[in-house]
Enzyme design. Structure first.
Site, mmCIF file in Angstrom:
data_model
loop_
_atom_site.group_PDB
_atom_site.id
_atom_site.type_symbol
_atom_site.label_atom_id
_atom_site.label_comp_id
_atom_site.label_asym_id
_atom_site.label_seq_id
_atom_site.Cartn_x
_atom_site.Cartn_y
_atom_site.Cartn_z
ATOM 1 N N ASP A 286 2.682 -4.545 18.449
ATOM 2 C CA ASP A 286 3.780 -4.071 17.587
ATOM 3 C C ASP A 286 4.681 -5.228 17.136
ATOM 4 O OD1 ASP A 286 4.944 -4.593 20.034
ATOM 5 O OD2 ASP A 286 6.275 -2.851 19.986
ATOM 6 N N LYS B 200 0.847 -1.202 0.000
ATOM 7 C CA LYS B 200 0.000 0.000 0.000
ATOM 8 C C LYS B 200 0.881 1.250 0.000
ATOM 9 C CE LYS B 200 -3.995 -1.868 2.530
ATOM 10 N NZ LYS B 200 -5.025 -1.543 1.560
ATOM 11 N N GLU C 275 10.784 9.406 2.285
ATOM 12 C CA GLU C 275 12.240 9.319 2.079
ATOM 13 C C GLU C 275 12.743 7.884 2.271
ATOM 14 O OE1 GLU C 275 14.506 11.458 1.084
ATOM 15 O OE2 GLU C 275 13.187 13.194 0.917
ATOM 16 N N ARG D 279 10.115 -4.217 10.302
ATOM 17 C CA ARG D 279 10.747 -5.254 11.114
ATOM 18 C C ARG D 279 9.682 -6.103 11.809
ATOM 19 N NH1 ARG D 279 8.361 -4.791 15.182
ATOM 20 N NH2 ARG D 279 8.567 -3.370 16.938
ATOM 21 N N ARG E 254 7.697 -8.671 30.569
ATOM 22 C CA ARG E 254 7.725 -7.277 31.057
ATOM 23 C C ARG E 254 6.317 -6.741 31.328
ATOM 24 N NH1 ARG E 254 7.956 -2.549 28.098
ATOM 25 N NH2 ARG E 254 8.524 -3.597 26.160
ATOM 26 N N LYS F 165 8.692 -9.157 26.077
ATOM 27 C CA LYS F 165 7.580 -8.216 26.296
ATOM 28 C C LYS F 165 6.447 -8.865 27.096
ATOM 29 C CE LYS F 165 5.582 -4.292 24.017
ATOM 30 N NZ LYS F 165 5.630 -3.409 22.858
ATOM 31 N N GLU G 44 2.077 -1.955 13.663
ATOM 32 C CA GLU G 44 2.373 -0.618 14.176
ATOM 33 C C GLU G 44 3.060 0.184 13.080
ATOM 34 O OE1 GLU G 44 4.278 1.174 18.183
ATOM 35 O OE2 GLU G 44 5.736 0.367 16.783
ATOM 36 N N ARG H 288 8.252 1.660 9.719
ATOM 37 C CA ARG H 288 8.616 3.043 10.039
ATOM 38 C C ARG H 288 8.859 3.815 8.754
ATOM 39 N NH1 ARG H 288 13.182 2.814 14.018
ATOM 40 N NH2 ARG H 288 11.531 2.449 15.533
HETATM 41 P P1 0O2 Z 1 11.422 -1.161 19.492
HETATM 42 O O1 0O2 Z 1 12.623 -1.990 19.696
HETATM 43 O O2 0O2 Z 1 11.677 0.078 18.671
HETATM 44 O O3 0O2 Z 1 10.227 -1.923 19.009
HETATM 45 P P2 0O2 Z 1 4.191 -0.600 24.125
HETATM 46 O O4 0O2 Z 1 5.367 -0.914 25.026
HETATM 47 O O5 0O2 Z 1 4.579 -0.522 22.668
HETATM 48 O O6 0O2 Z 1 3.031 -1.504 24.310
HETATM 49 P P3 0O2 Z 1 4.127 2.199 24.578
HETATM 50 O O7 0O2 Z 1 5.533 2.345 25.084
HETATM 51 O O8 0O2 Z 1 3.087 3.036 25.240
HETATM 52 O O9 0O2 Z 1 3.604 0.733 24.642
HETATM 53 O O10 0O2 Z 1 4.110 2.444 23.022
HETATM 54 P P4 0O2 Z 1 4.548 3.719 22.234
HETATM 55 O O11 0O2 Z 1 4.614 4.918 23.086
HETATM 56 O O12 0O2 Z 1 3.660 3.756 21.038
HETATM 57 O O13 0O2 Z 1 6.059 3.360 21.806
HETATM 58 C C1 0O2 Z 1 6.347 2.222 21.093
HETATM 59 C C2 0O2 Z 1 7.586 2.368 20.248
HETATM 60 O O14 0O2 Z 1 7.845 3.726 19.930
HETATM 61 C C3 0O2 Z 1 8.856 1.895 20.919
HETATM 62 O O15 0O2 Z 1 8.948 0.519 20.724
HETATM 63 C C4 0O2 Z 1 9.926 2.672 20.171
HETATM 64 O O16 0O2 Z 1 10.162 2.118 18.882
HETATM 65 C C5 0O2 Z 1 9.244 4.003 19.968
HETATM 66 N N1 0O2 Z 1 9.479 4.920 21.107
HETATM 67 C C6 0O2 Z 1 8.579 5.301 22.022
HETATM 68 N N2 0O2 Z 1 9.132 6.155 22.893
HETATM 69 C C7 0O2 Z 1 10.402 6.331 22.510
HETATM 70 C C8 0O2 Z 1 11.486 7.125 23.026
HETATM 71 O O17 0O2 Z 1 11.380 7.838 24.003
HETATM 72 N N3 0O2 Z 1 12.682 7.044 22.362
HETATM 73 C C9 0O2 Z 1 12.847 6.262 21.257
HETATM 74 N N4 0O2 Z 1 14.052 6.254 20.682
HETATM 75 N N5 0O2 Z 1 11.849 5.483 20.760
HETATM 76 C C10 0O2 Z 1 10.642 5.531 21.380
HETATM 77 P P5 0O2 Z 1 9.770 -0.423 21.691
HETATM 78 O O18 0O2 Z 1 9.049 -1.717 21.787
HETATM 79 O O19 0O2 Z 1 10.071 0.280 22.972
HETATM 80 O O20 0O2 Z 1 11.125 -0.638 20.966
#
Ligand code: 0O2
Length: 249
Positions: free
Chosen positions: A88, A36, A54, A59, A72, A69, A155, A93
């Site tokens: 997710d 899509k 861009e 993943r 956790r 997870k 996601e 992305r």
């Molecule tokens: P990865 O390795 O990138 O997948 P969730 O834990 O997803 O159920 P949450 O934290 O409320 O719930 O979800 P949110 O806020 O949508 O964030 C999910 C993802 O956004 C993260 O996935 C990161 O990829 C990114 N993200 C969110 N906050 C931050 C931040 O402060 N810094 C950075 N660099 N990335 C962020 P994962 O699973 O943590 O990691």
């Protein structure tokens, strides 16, 4: 290793195998969404002579990181519970040049009939306290398989190149310091996030200005064309030929 240890290892391997099979459908959902996105990208480039996307990366969460997870978040270790609580497993992305493009792309995806938005977090309008910015959508997409149809969560994170640059550095620092970033670095990162946001605003304003100039030039080119002394019957014949393939205003 004793018998209990052997049994534990066998069960663990079976759980990993089961999770690997389970994640297959997420790969299909990701493929569908990628298709899509590619269609939108190509068609947008063709119609508007401009590409709002861009980069695009996808993943699939590894079985090991799904398990982490589950632990956790203290989720029940069953496939239906993982399916409902970990949204997710499939992640895409998109990086754009301009903030405006983020909302344009999300709108184009959100209005597709077979895509349901189940969650939307706008960390651009409401950045996280550490400075993180991005638009997060949890989408539900139907995947059609040989014997069934399954709704699958994917996601989608959409952000600018500057936001992405900041997030990948912050992510590296976060893990380097074992999730406890020193206060000085936290402050520096927050400042960097504000600079990135300012850069995004400036780039967007330059882009808007250049677009306006381009439009003015195009209008004046059209004016030049209309002022040409083309005989009326010849003009009518050209327009007739064109109108077969182009809808004239
Ligand atoms: P990865 O390795 O990138 O997948 P969730 O834990 O997803 O159920 P949450 O934290 O409320 O719930 O979800 P949110 O806020 O949508 O964030 C999910 C993802 O956004 C993260 O996935 C990161 O990829 C990114 N993200 C969110 N906050 C931050 C931040 O402060 N810094 C950075 N660099 N990335 C962020 P994962 O699973 O943590 O990691």
């Amino acid at each position: 290793m004793n018998q209990a240890g052997q049994n534990y290892l066998t069960q663990f391997k079976e759980a990993i195998n089961e999770l690997t099979r389970f994640t297959m459908v997420y790969k299909f959902a990701m493929d569908e969404l990628n298709t899509k996105i590619n269609i939108l990208k190509e068609e947008f480039q063709y119609v508007h002579d401009y590409n709002p996307i861009e980069h695009c990366n996808s993943r699939l969460k590894s079985p090991e990181s799904i398990l982490q997870k589950v632990i956790r978040k203290n989720i029940d270790f069953s496939l239906p519970s993982i399916k409902e609580n970990i949204k997710d497993i499939a992640g895409i992305r998109i990086s754009c040049s301009f903030i405006n493009d983020i909302y344009r792309i999300s709108e184009m995806i959100e209005k597709q009939k077979d895509v349901e938005v189940v969650e939307r977090k706008d960390y651009i309008k409401n950045p996280k306290p550490n400075g993180y910015q991005s638009l997060h959508l949890i989408l539900k997409i139907p995947v059609f398989m040989s014997d069934r149809e399954e709704d699958v969560y994917v996601e989608l994170q959409i952000r600018t190149i500057a936001m992405d640059f900041w997030a990948s550095l912050e992510h590296k620092i976060f893990y380097k310091y074992n999730k406890e970033i020193p206060e000085r670095l936290t402050k520096d990162l927050k400042e960097a996030a504000l600079s990135a946001a300012e850069l995004d605003r400036k780039m967007e304003s330059i882009h808007r200005e250049v677009n306006h100039l381009k439009k003015v030039n195009e209008d004046s080119d059209l004016g030049d064309l209309l002022s040409l002394d083309i005989p009326k019957n010849m003009m009518q014949s050209i327009l007739k030929d064109l109108s077969g393939s182009i809808k004239l205003p």
